[in-house]
Design a protein around this motif. Structure first.
Motif, PDB file in Angstrom:
ATOM      1  N   LEU B 171      40.580  52.742   9.969  1.00  0.00           N
ATOM      2  CA  LEU B 171      42.587  52.960   9.909  1.00  0.00           C
ATOM      3  C   LEU B 171      43.687  52.693   8.424  1.00  0.00           C
ATOM      4  O   LEU B 171      42.063  52.605   7.480  1.00  0.00           O
ATOM      5  N   ALA B 185      46.135  64.354   6.595  1.00  0.00           N
ATOM      6  CA  ALA B 185      45.828  64.248   7.704  1.00  0.00           C
ATOM      7  C   ALA B 185      45.318  65.147   7.974  1.00  0.00           C
ATOM      8  O   ALA B 185      44.312  65.914   9.120  1.00  0.00           O
ATOM      9  N   GLY B 192      47.883  61.894  11.793  1.00  0.00           N
ATOM     10  CA  GLY B 192      49.115  61.073  10.757  1.00  0.00           C
ATOM     11  C   GLY B 192      49.918  60.808  11.009  1.00  0.00           C
ATOM     12  O   GLY B 192      50.547  62.219  10.903  1.00  0.00           O
ATOM     13  N   HIS B 193      50.815  60.283  10.290  1.00  0.00           N
ATOM     14  CA  HIS B 193      52.501  59.481  11.036  1.00  0.00           C
ATOM     15  C   HIS B 193      53.721  59.948  10.542  1.00  0.00           C
ATOM     16  O   HIS B 193      53.293  58.663   9.426  1.00  0.00           O
ATOM     17  N   PRO B 217      51.499  55.795   9.161  1.00  0.00           N
ATOM     18  CA  PRO B 217      49.787  55.161   9.561  1.00  0.00           C
ATOM     19  C   PRO B 217      49.152  56.287  10.088  1.00  0.00           C
ATOM     20  O   PRO B 217      49.604  56.895   9.914  1.00  0.00           O
ATOM     21  N   MET B 218      47.129  55.857   9.731  1.00  0.00           N
ATOM     22  CA  MET B 218      46.284  56.780   9.908  1.00  0.00           C
ATOM     23  C   MET B 218      45.634  56.844  10.574  1.00  0.00           C
ATOM     24  O   MET B 218      44.702  55.456  10.296  1.00  0.00           O
ATOM     25  N   ALA B 219      44.684  57.177  11.480  1.00  0.00           N
ATOM     26  CA  ALA B 219      44.063  57.290  12.680  1.00  0.00           C
ATOM     27  C   ALA B 219      43.067  58.597  12.815  1.00  0.00           C
ATOM     28  O   ALA B 219      43.239  59.327  12.938  1.00  0.00           O
ATOM     29  N   ASP B 224      44.766  54.598  18.432  1.00  0.00           N
ATOM     30  CA  ASP B 224      44.684  54.269  17.326  1.00  0.00           C
ATOM     31  C   ASP B 224      45.712  54.278  16.422  1.00  0.00           C
ATOM     32  O   ASP B 224      46.339  53.034  15.885  1.00  0.00           O
ATOM     33  N   CYS B 225      46.747  55.048  15.829  1.00  0.00           N
ATOM     34  CA  CYS B 225      47.217  55.546  15.603  1.00  0.00           C
ATOM     35  C   CYS B 225      48.371  54.290  15.645  1.00  0.00           C
ATOM     36  O   CYS B 225      49.242  53.758  15.220  1.00  0.00           O
ATOM     37  N   LEU B 439      54.874  64.473  12.951  1.00  0.00           N
ATOM     38  CA  LEU B 439      53.110  63.183  12.759  1.00  0.00           C
ATOM     39  C   LEU B 439      52.370  64.852  13.064  1.00  0.00           C
ATOM     40  O   LEU B 439      52.701  66.087  13.477  1.00  0.00           O
TER      41      LEU B 439
END
Lengths: 93, 490
Positions: B171, B185, B192-193, B217-219, B224-225, B439
Motif C-alpha cells: 500500500l 496510478a 489511486g484515489h 490512497p494507492m493500492a 485494498d484501496c 479515482l
C-alpha cells in the motif's frame, strides 16, 4: 517576458538566478504565458472568482486554545536555533 | 518470503497477521528484501531504514503475542510519499532545500496508519515539492516505471505508484494536487484515489497549493484501496478545511453499484489527441458497465481543455506563496550571508528548475498589473468549471473517461518542454479545481504491455460511490492485478 523582467520577478520571489537561468526561464515562461492566453477565449463577465472549491465551508469549533505539543522541537530543527529563538542574519544596518 | 496470495492483497495480509499465520516481522522482511533486490532499478524510495521498519514490526508482534490484535492494517507495511511528515524518518519533498529534514511530528494520515497497526516502510520519490508528472523533477533521481524501466512512472507520486506496482510495498500514500495520485496510478497499473477536498486531513502534508492539495490512497486493487481509505479518512481539527464525517466503507463495498447507474461520457474526453489503445480500453469498460445494467449519458463539457491553463495559474500562484517559507530560517540548511535578503536568495538556489519556474510564474501572475489578467481570470474560469461539473452531475451519477491521454512515455521525452509536461494533466486537472473526488483504476494494457487507467469522477462527497462502481468494474474486467515479480525492460 524578457530577461530584464525575469530578473525583476526573480527578485520579488527572492530567487537568485545566473545569466543562463535568466535567459532560459525568460524563454520558457514566455511560452507558458503564451499558452495561458487561451483562457481569454472563455467569457467570464460578471463571474465571481472561486478561490476555493465550490462548496467550501470552514467547520467551526469551540474557541479553546490547543497549543502545539512540542514547539521547541520545531525550533530545534532550524539551521541556527538558540533556545526558543531562531538566529538570523542582520536585517537592518 | 510471504506466500503469493498475501503479496496480492494487503487485506489478506492484515488478516493473516491477525490470525497469526505470519508475523509482522515476516511481512516487513519480505518487503525490505524486495526493496533491496529491485529498488536499485526502480528507484521508488528516497529513504528506507530497515532498523526502523523492523522495530515497528517487532513491537507489533510483541503486542500480538499479548493477545492484542486490534488494527485494520495490522502488520501491513505502507510506503509514504516524501511530502508527508513522518517522525523517525526524513521528509524532504525530494528537494535539496529540505535535505535531511526530520519533522518532530507525524502527518494526520500517518498517525492514522500507525494507530491501525500499519508499518511505515519508507519514503517515496516525487517530483520536487510534487511539481511534475514524471518524477523527473525530483531533486534526487527519476523513478522508473516497473512495467518498462525506460519509461516514467508518472508523477508526482511516481515513487509510491512504482513501489506498489513492483511489489515493493503493498500500500502507499500519495498526494494529488492536479492528478499526482491518479496519473502515476494509471501509468503503473494500480488503483489511486483523489478524495473529495477536505475528506482527508492535510495536517503534515507539506503545502504546495492549499486549495487543491489532497492526500490519496494507492493500492493494487479496490478492496485494498478501500481498506486504506477507511483508515485515513475523517475529520481532523488541525486542518481548517477538513470536512466532518468519514468514509462509508460499507457503501464502497456495495456490489450492485452498476445497476441503473447513469454514467456520463463527455465527448471532450475522447478527442482526436487520445491514444487509440487508451480509447479502446475505456470504451470496453463502458460496454462492460452497460452489460451490467448501467446507462451511458453522452455529455459535452466544453471547458475541459481550459482546465490546464486555469490549474497552472492557480497552482503556481498558491505555490509562490506557500514556498516562501523555505528560506533557510526555520527548515533545512541555510547558506548564510551577511545580510538576510542575500541569505534567502542564496539558500533558495537549492530549488530545482521546475520549482523556480513555478514560483516565478505565480509571482508574475499575482504581481501588480497582471493580477486581473491572470490570477483573477483563472479563478473566474475555475468557478465556471465548477458550474459545468454541477450541470453534468445533474444528469449523471459518475463521469467515466481515460485518466491519461497516453500510456507511460519514455524518460526524457517531455522533460525539456514544460507545456508538454503540463498537458499530461488534461483529464486529471478539472476535478481538483472543483474539489471533486476522482479515482483511477487499471482497465487494460497496450500491445507493448503498458498499463492503461480509467478515471471515474463524482460529485462532492461521492467517494464511496466511486469505489463501489470501480469495484464492480474491476470484478467484471478480471485483470491480473498481481504485483510484478521483477521490473521489466532493464
Amino acid at each position: 517576458m524578457d530577461v530584464r523582467e525575469a530578473e525583476k520577478i526573480a527578485g520579488l520571489a527572492r530567487l537568485s538566478l545566473d545569466a543562463a537561468e535568466r535567459s532560459r526561464f525568460a524563454g520558457q515562461l514566455t511560452a507558458i504565458l503564451g499558452y495561458f492566453e487561451k483562457l481569454r477565449e472563455v467569457p467570464t463577465e460578471g463571474v465571481a472568482p472561486a478561490s476555493h472549491p465550490a462548496d467550501m465551508r470552514s467547520p467551526l469549533r469551540a474557541d479553546d486554545p490547543a497549543p502545539f505539543a512540542t514547539p521547541l522541537e520545531l525550533v530545534a530543527r532550524s539551521h541556527r536555533p538558540e533556545g526558543e529563538l531562531y538566529r538570523v542574519p542582520r536585517v537592518l544596518e | 518470503m510471504l506466500p503469493a496470495d498475501l503479496t496480492r492483497s494487503a487485506t489478506a495480509l492484515a488478516a493473516a497477521v491477525r490470525a497469526r499465520r505470519v508475523t509482522a516481522r515476516t511481512a516487513a522482511d519480505h518487503y525490505l528484501g524486495r526493496i533491496a533486490a529491485h529498488d536499485g532499478a526502480v528507484r521508488a524510495f528516497l529513504h528506507v531504514d530497515p532498523a526502523v521498519v523492523r522495530a515497528q514490526a517487532d513491537a507489533l508482534d510483541a503486542r500480538i503475542a499479548r493477545g492484542d490484535t486490534a488494527g485494520a492494517l495490522l502488520g501491513v507495511p505502507v510506503a509514504i510519499k516524501d511530502n508527508l511528515c513522518t517522525t523517525g524518518q526524513p521528509t524532504t519533498c525530494a528537494s535539496k532545500i529540505l535535505a535531511d529534514y526530520r519533522p518532530p511530528y507525524d502527518a494526520h494520515v500517518v498517525e492514522r496508519i500507525r494507530a491501525e497497526g500499519g508499518v511505515i516502510l519508507g519514503k517515496t520519490n516525487l517530483d520536487e515539492f510534487a511539481m511534475g508528472a514524471s518524477t523527473e523533477n525530483s531533486g534526487v533521481a527519476a523513478s522508473r516505471n516497473p512495467h518498462d524501466l525506460k519509461r516514467v512512472p508518472g508523477g508526482s507520486s511516481g515513487g509510491s505508484a512504482a513501489a506498489v506496482a513492483a511489489g515493493l510495498a503493498p500500500l502507499a500514500l500519495g498526494s494529488d494536487t492536479g492528478g499526482s495520485v491518479r496519473q502515476p496510478a494509471a501509468l503503473c497499473g494500480i488503483v489511486g484515489h483523489r478524495p473529495t477536498y477536505g475528506a482527508l486531513s492535510r495536517h503534515g502534508l507539506i503545502a504546495f497549493a492549499s486549495s487543491l492539495d489532497q492526500v490519496g490512497p494507492m493500492a493494487l486493487n479496490l478492496e485494498d484501496c478501500t481498506l486504506l481509505m477507511a483508515v485515513i479518512a475523517g475529520h481532523d481539527s488541525r486542518d481548517s478545511t477538513s470536512r466532518p464525517g468519514g468514509f462509508d466503507a460499507a457503501a464502497a463495498r456495495r456490489d450492485d453499484a452498476l445497476s441503473g447507474l447513469r454514467i456520463g461520457v463527455p465527448a471532450e474526453y475522447h478527442s482526436d489527441a487520445l491514444d487509440p489503445e487508451v480509447r479502446a480500453a475505456v470504451r470496453q469498460l463502458e460496454d462492460l458497465a452497460v452489460g451490467a445494467g448501467a446507462r451511458l449519458v453522452p455529455l459535452s463539457m466544453p471547458l475541459t481543455p481550459y482546465a490546464i491553463p486555469t490549474y497552472y495559474l492557480v497552482v503556481t500562484s498558491e505555490a509562490s506563496s506557500n514556498l516562501a517559507r523555505f528560506d533557510g530560517i526555520r527548515y533545512g540548511p541555510r547558506d548564510e550571508q551577511q545580510e538576510l535578503a542575500a541569505s534567502y536568495a542564496t539558500t533558495r538556489r537549492r530549488f530545482g528548475d521546475e520549482v523556480k519556474r513555478r514560483i516565478m510564474l505565480g509571482t508574475y501572475a499575482l504581481s501588480a498589473g497582471y493580477y486581473d489578467a491572470y490570477y483573477k481570470k483563472a479563478l473566474q474560469v475555475r468557478a465556471r468549471i465548477g458550474e459545468e461539473f454541477a450541470r453534468a452531475f445533474a444528469r449523471c451519477d459518475v463521469l467515466l473517461g481515460p485518466t491519461t491521454p497516453t500510456p507511460a512515455f519514455p524518460l526524457g521525452e517531455k522533460s525539456d518542454d514544460p507545456v508538454q509536461m503540463y498537458l499530461c494533466d488534461v483529464f486529471t486537472a478539472p476535478a481538483p479545481l472543483a474539489g471533486l473526488p476522482a479515482l483511477s483504476m487499471p482497465c487494460g494494457k497496450s500491445k507493448a504491455g503498458l498499463p492503461i487507467g480509467a478515471q471515474l469522477q463524482g460529485p462532492t462527497g461521492a467517494d464511496a460511490r466511486l469505489f463501489a462502481v470501480a469495484r464492480a468494474l474491476e470484478r467484471r474486467l478480471a485483470l491480473d492485478l498481481s504485483p510484478l515479480e521483477a521490473p521489466r525492460g532493464a
